[in-house]
Design an enzyme around this catalytic site. Structure first.
Site, PDB file in Angstrom:
ATOM      1  N   ASP A  74      37.952  33.861  34.765  1.00 38.83           N
ATOM      2  CA  ASP A  74      37.664  35.021  33.903  1.00 38.83           C
ATOM      3  C   ASP A  74      36.168  35.328  33.813  1.00 38.83           C
ATOM      4  O   ASP A  74      35.787  36.306  33.172  1.00 38.83           O
ATOM      5  CB  ASP A  74      38.199  34.757  32.486  1.00 38.83           C
ATOM      6  CG  ASP A  74      39.661  34.392  32.491  1.00 38.83           C
ATOM      7  OD1 ASP A  74      40.447  35.150  33.066  1.00 38.83           O
ATOM      8  OD2 ASP A  74      40.014  33.328  31.951  1.00 38.83           O
ATOM      9  N   ARG A 121      51.417  38.307  28.094  1.00 33.82           N
ATOM     10  CA  ARG A 121      52.144  37.169  28.656  1.00 33.82           C
ATOM     11  C   ARG A 121      52.512  36.140  27.587  1.00 33.82           C
ATOM     12  O   ARG A 121      53.168  35.154  27.858  1.00 33.82           O
ATOM     13  CB  ARG A 121      51.295  36.489  29.729  1.00 33.82           C
ATOM     14  CG  ARG A 121      50.930  37.441  30.848  1.00 33.82           C
ATOM     15  CD  ARG A 121      50.358  36.743  32.032  1.00 33.82           C
ATOM     16  NE  ARG A 121      51.280  35.770  32.602  1.00 33.82           N
ATOM     17  CZ  ARG A 121      52.352  36.086  33.308  1.00 33.82           C
ATOM     18  NH1 ARG A 121      52.651  37.325  33.537  1.00 33.82           N
ATOM     19  NH2 ARG A 121      53.135  35.135  33.782  1.00 33.82           N
ATOM     20  N   LYS A 158      40.599  34.723  22.238  1.00 38.22           N
ATOM     21  CA  LYS A 158      41.927  35.316  22.497  1.00 38.22           C
ATOM     22  C   LYS A 158      42.903  34.248  22.999  1.00 38.22           C
ATOM     23  O   LYS A 158      44.050  34.198  22.568  1.00 38.22           O
ATOM     24  CB  LYS A 158      41.780  36.423  23.551  1.00 38.22           C
ATOM     25  CG  LYS A 158      43.068  36.839  24.213  1.00 38.22           C
ATOM     26  CD  LYS A 158      42.867  37.992  25.179  1.00 38.22           C
ATOM     27  CE  LYS A 158      42.644  37.606  26.626  1.00 38.22           C
ATOM     28  NZ  LYS A 158      43.802  37.108  27.356  1.00 38.22           N
ATOM     29  N   ASN A 159      42.412  33.412  23.926  1.00 39.48           N
ATOM     30  CA  ASN A 159      43.327  32.483  24.584  1.00 39.48           C
ATOM     31  C   ASN A 159      43.629  31.230  23.756  1.00 39.48           C
ATOM     32  O   ASN A 159      44.371  30.360  24.202  1.00 39.48           O
ATOM     33  CB  ASN A 159      42.805  32.134  25.981  1.00 39.48           C
ATOM     34  CG  ASN A 159      42.872  33.356  26.899  1.00 39.48           C
ATOM     35  OD1 ASN A 159      43.500  34.372  26.554  1.00 39.48           O
ATOM     36  ND2 ASN A 159      42.224  33.283  28.049  1.00 39.48           N
ATOM     37  N   CYS A 167      47.746  41.043  32.798  1.00 38.12           N
ATOM     38  CA  CYS A 167      46.936  41.656  33.852  1.00 38.12           C
ATOM     39  C   CYS A 167      47.583  41.453  35.219  1.00 38.12           C
ATOM     40  O   CYS A 167      48.107  40.380  35.517  1.00 38.12           O
ATOM     41  CB  CYS A 167      45.535  41.037  33.845  1.00 38.12           C
ATOM     42  SG  CYS A 167      44.580  41.509  32.399  1.00 38.12           S
ATOM     43  N   VAL A 192      42.005  30.474  41.622  1.00 39.04           N
ATOM     44  CA  VAL A 192      43.048  30.379  40.588  1.00 39.04           C
ATOM     45  C   VAL A 192      44.132  31.438  40.792  1.00 39.04           C
ATOM     46  O   VAL A 192      45.328  31.130  40.732  1.00 39.04           O
ATOM     47  CB  VAL A 192      42.430  30.478  39.174  1.00 39.04           C
ATOM     48  CG1 VAL A 192      43.516  30.392  38.096  1.00 39.04           C
ATOM     49  CG2 VAL A 192      41.395  29.372  38.969  1.00 39.04           C
TER      50      VAL A 192
HETATM   51  C1  EPZ Z   1      45.584  31.796  31.091  1.00 33.52           C
HETATM   52  O1  EPZ Z   1      46.575  32.461  31.859  1.00 33.52           O
HETATM   53  C2  EPZ Z   1      44.745  32.892  30.496  1.00 33.52           C
HETATM   54  N1  EPZ Z   1      45.604  33.756  29.692  1.00 33.52           N
HETATM   55  C3  EPZ Z   1      44.049  33.679  31.581  1.00 33.52           C
HETATM   56  O2  EPZ Z   1      43.208  34.606  30.955  1.00 33.52           O
HETATM   57  C4  EPZ Z   1      43.224  32.727  32.438  1.00 33.52           C
HETATM   58  O3  EPZ Z   1      42.689  33.459  33.522  1.00 33.52           O
HETATM   59  C5  EPZ Z   1      44.094  31.589  32.954  1.00 33.52           C
HETATM   60  O4  EPZ Z   1      44.772  30.937  31.860  1.00 33.52           O
HETATM   61  C6  EPZ Z   1      43.289  30.549  33.723  1.00 33.52           C
HETATM   62  O5  EPZ Z   1      42.302  30.006  32.889  1.00 33.52           O
HETATM   63  C7  EPZ Z   1      45.930  33.398  28.471  1.00 33.52           C
HETATM   64  O6  EPZ Z   1      45.560  32.350  27.962  1.00 33.52           O
HETATM   65  C8  EPZ Z   1      46.774  34.357  27.709  1.00 33.52           C
HETATM   66  P1  EPZ Z   1      47.740  29.692  34.392  1.00 33.52           P
HETATM   67  P2  EPZ Z   1      47.866  31.660  32.343  1.00 33.52           P
HETATM   68  O7  EPZ Z   1      49.134  29.383  34.032  1.00 33.52           O
HETATM   69  O8  EPZ Z   1      48.191  30.645  31.347  1.00 33.52           O
HETATM   70  C9  EPZ Z   1      49.960  29.816  38.670  1.00 33.52           C
HETATM   71  C10 EPZ Z   1      42.168  36.678  30.653  1.00 33.52           C
HETATM   72  O9  EPZ Z   1      41.586  37.596  31.287  1.00 33.52           O
HETATM   73  N2  EPZ Z   1      51.222  29.560  37.940  1.00 33.52           N
HETATM   74  O10 EPZ Z   1      46.705  28.622  34.221  1.00 33.52           O
HETATM   75  O11 EPZ Z   1      48.892  32.680  32.703  1.00 33.52           O
HETATM   76  C11 EPZ Z   1      49.427  31.202  38.374  1.00 33.52           C
HETATM   77  O12 EPZ Z   1      50.073  32.186  39.140  1.00 33.52           O
HETATM   78  C12 EPZ Z   1      43.295  35.963  31.288  1.00 33.52           C
HETATM   79  O13 EPZ Z   1      41.884  36.346  29.499  1.00 33.52           O
HETATM   80  C13 EPZ Z   1      52.383  29.369  38.673  1.00 33.52           C
HETATM   81  O14 EPZ Z   1      52.376  29.382  39.912  1.00 33.52           O
HETATM   82  O15 EPZ Z   1      47.257  31.004  33.656  1.00 33.52           O
HETATM   83  C14 EPZ Z   1      47.967  31.060  38.695  1.00 33.52           C
HETATM   84  O16 EPZ Z   1      47.746  31.189  40.063  1.00 33.52           O
HETATM   85  C15 EPZ Z   1      43.922  36.520  32.471  1.00 33.52           C
HETATM   86  N3  EPZ Z   1      53.558  29.172  37.988  1.00 33.52           N
HETATM   87  C16 EPZ Z   1      47.679  29.620  38.255  1.00 33.52           C
HETATM   88  O17 EPZ Z   1      48.943  28.953  38.188  1.00 33.52           O
HETATM   89  C17 EPZ Z   1      53.601  29.142  36.627  1.00 33.52           C
HETATM   90  O18 EPZ Z   1      54.703  28.947  36.063  1.00 33.52           O
HETATM   91  C18 EPZ Z   1      46.992  29.491  36.912  1.00 33.52           C
HETATM   92  O19 EPZ Z   1      47.725  30.185  35.902  1.00 33.52           O
HETATM   93  C19 EPZ Z   1      52.400  29.325  35.900  1.00 33.52           C
HETATM   94  C20 EPZ Z   1      51.219  29.534  36.580  1.00 33.52           C
END
Ligand code: EPZ
Length: 454
Positions: A326, A113, A39-40, A137, A348
């Site tokens: 995840d 997202r 998916k990702n 989510c 995370v």
């Molecule tokens: C991706 O989310 C995945 N989603 C998530 O999968 C996964 O848990 C996550 O990466 C970590 O591996 C998709 O790929 C669609 P991040 P993403 O930006 O990209 C903070 C699932 O169940 N952050 O790495 O949204 C954020 O709040 C899901 O398949 C900021 O502060 O994750 C978090 O604490 C859910 N500001 C951390 O970084 C920003 O602008 C990591 O988020 C962006 C992120």
């Protein structure tokens, strides 16, 4: 500059995903499930097709609702999406990309997202983009400040509007030096998808390096991009004027593979996950073994089961190559059946243990520490977001009436119901279709005993 509302963008999108299962637990899950493209990666590779001048073909696309959301968003922007040359493939033709109206974009954005990743490609193709407030989510604030800061560095003008953000790039996009405050997966993808066609070179520091990101880099390279992956989380992107289409088979879904592995562990079953590969699951496999799981790595997949009695473990979630956030939810169900104390530190997201309330209702002993535990040195440096769950086991689980809160938490609820004695009612199952293809068929195939009752 920070726009008002930038740090709380999870919109109150309406869910139409209700569906209720009556699950009779106590049976081991046994058999084979096949995992397809991740998916990702798949959803991001679909967005990348927007950047090309010719059609792309993506193979091993899972039949999940997040793919449907991205497909319809591409279609409202004029991309023709049709079945590809083999079953489970898509052909994406971006030759007639056009701007869409807000209402159409908002109606198709869904609880996802991914729309945020349309920014760079649409700015290159159309000079403007509108991105509605994001779904996804509810596992924390999930801000998009890294994304918007990066886009501004490329020269985009970002305006907050009542229902989303409007972006424009009147002078085009230029390469930039970007240092992410945290190796965010989405922000790294944002930079990649924007930099490949920006004028000049982009240096991205503190980039995420998840296997799905490496696969996206592979997709972009096939399209003609020049991207080099340097030591210490540095990625260099030399912008090119034009990109062509790609033909790509998506990397397997290691999150789904790990979910079924934990289901085998929790239910004392035996599941062969066809398509799972060792290299991208090394960290998971180590923890799986320490808990008392056993696995057999074969050429076409990995077989998972118990190797003896389960034992408590300590796990810290982290960015790659750490233990994925995840992976913790289904594992925690198995940990309720392990002898002794387990501790899971979530580093995370700041709110990813909400799903454990349902497990407690079913008889699990889980205490959540919203500000984490001060329990000595850790491999992962403490983040202010950190929280911890302490699981004492083994505890028998009993049936309950529970409601799925999010994708991974929801999967763990189903596995808990399958582990429990008696008949549970599990509501809102539709959310699980965001990330698990053919979920109910796979459960039936593994011998799960359930009825769809609503
Ligand atoms: C991706 O989310 C995945 N989603 C998530 O999968 C996964 O848990 C996550 O990466 C970590 O591996 C998709 O790929 C669609 P991040 P993403 O930006 O990209 C903070 C699932 O169940 N952050 O790495 O949204 C954020 O709040 C899901 O398949 C900021 O502060 O994750 C978090 O604490 C859910 N500001 C951390 O970084 C920003 O602008 C990591 O988020 C962006 C992120």
């Amino acid at each position: 500059m920070t726009l008002v509302g930038e740090t709380a963008t999870v919109a109150g999108k309406k869910s139409h995903e209700g569906e209720v299962l009556a699950i009779r637990g106590g049976r081991a899950l046994t058999g084979t499930v096949a995992v397809k493209g991740a998916k990702n990666l798949v959803t991001k590779a679909m967005v990348a097709a927007l950047l090309g001048e010719a059609p792309s073909v993506l193979r091993d696309v899972p039949d999940i609702s997040d793919v449907a959301v991205v497909r319809s968003l591409l279609e409202v922007h004029g991309v023709r999406v049709e079945e590809g040359p083999e079953s489970g493939s898509l052909r994406l033709d971006p030759s007639e990309v056009e701007s869409a109206h807000f209402e159409e974009i908002d109606a198709h954005a869904g609880a996802s997202r991914i729309p945020i990743l349309f920014c760079g490609p649409l700015l290159h193709r159309l000079g403007q983009a509108f991105i509605p407030d994001l779904g996804g989510c509810r596992i924390g604030d999930r801000p998009i400040d890294f994304h918007l800061d990066a886009l501004r560095k490329f020269g985009a003008i970002v305006e907050k509007q009542p229902n989303g953000i409007r972006l424009s790039a009147p002078h085009g996009l230029r390469g930039a030096n970007i240092h992410l405050p945290y190796p965010s997966v989405g922000a790294t993808e944002q930079v990649l998808l924007t930099a490949v066609r920006a004028q000049g070179t982009t240096e991205l520091r503190n980039a995420a390096i998840e296997p799905e990101i490496m696969d996206l880099i592979g997709v972009l390279q096939k399209m003609g991009a020049i991207i080099s992956y340097e030591p210490n989380r540095v990625i260099l992107i030399e912008g090119v004027r034009r990109l062509r289409g790609y033909d790509h088979r998506a990397i397997f879904d290691r999150n789904e593979a790990a979910s079924w592995a934990s289901a085998a562990l929790a239910t004392d079953g035996d599941i062969f996950v066809a398509g799972a590969e060792q290299q991208d699951m090394l960290t998971f496999l180590n923890v799986f073994r320490k808990v008392g799981g056993d696995f057999d790595i074969r050429e076409d997949g990995i077989r998972f089961g118990r190797g003896g009695a389960l034992r408590g473990v300590t796990v810290e979630t982290d960015v790659h190559p750490g233990f994925m956030t995840d992976w913790q939810q289904p594992l925690i169900v198995a940990l309720t059946q392990a002898q002794g104390r387990s501790i899971v530190h979530e580093t995370v997201y700041e709110n990813r243990f909400g799903f454990t309330q349902a497990l407690v209702k079913m008889g699990a002993s889980i205490a959540v520490y919203p500000n984490g535990l001060q329990d000595g040195p850790r491999r992962v440096p403490r983040r202010s977001l950190e929280q911890a769950a302490v699981i004492d086991g083994p505890t028998p689980l009993h049936a309950a009436d529970i409601t799925v809160p999010d994708l991974r938490g929801g999967y763990s609820h189903v596995i808990a119901a399958l582990t429990a004695d008696g008949e549970s009612t599990v509501r809102n199952i539709g959310i699980i279709r965001r990330g698990y293809a053919d979920f109910l068929d796979k459960l039936s195939g593994l011998g799960a005993d359930f009825d769809v009752i609503g």
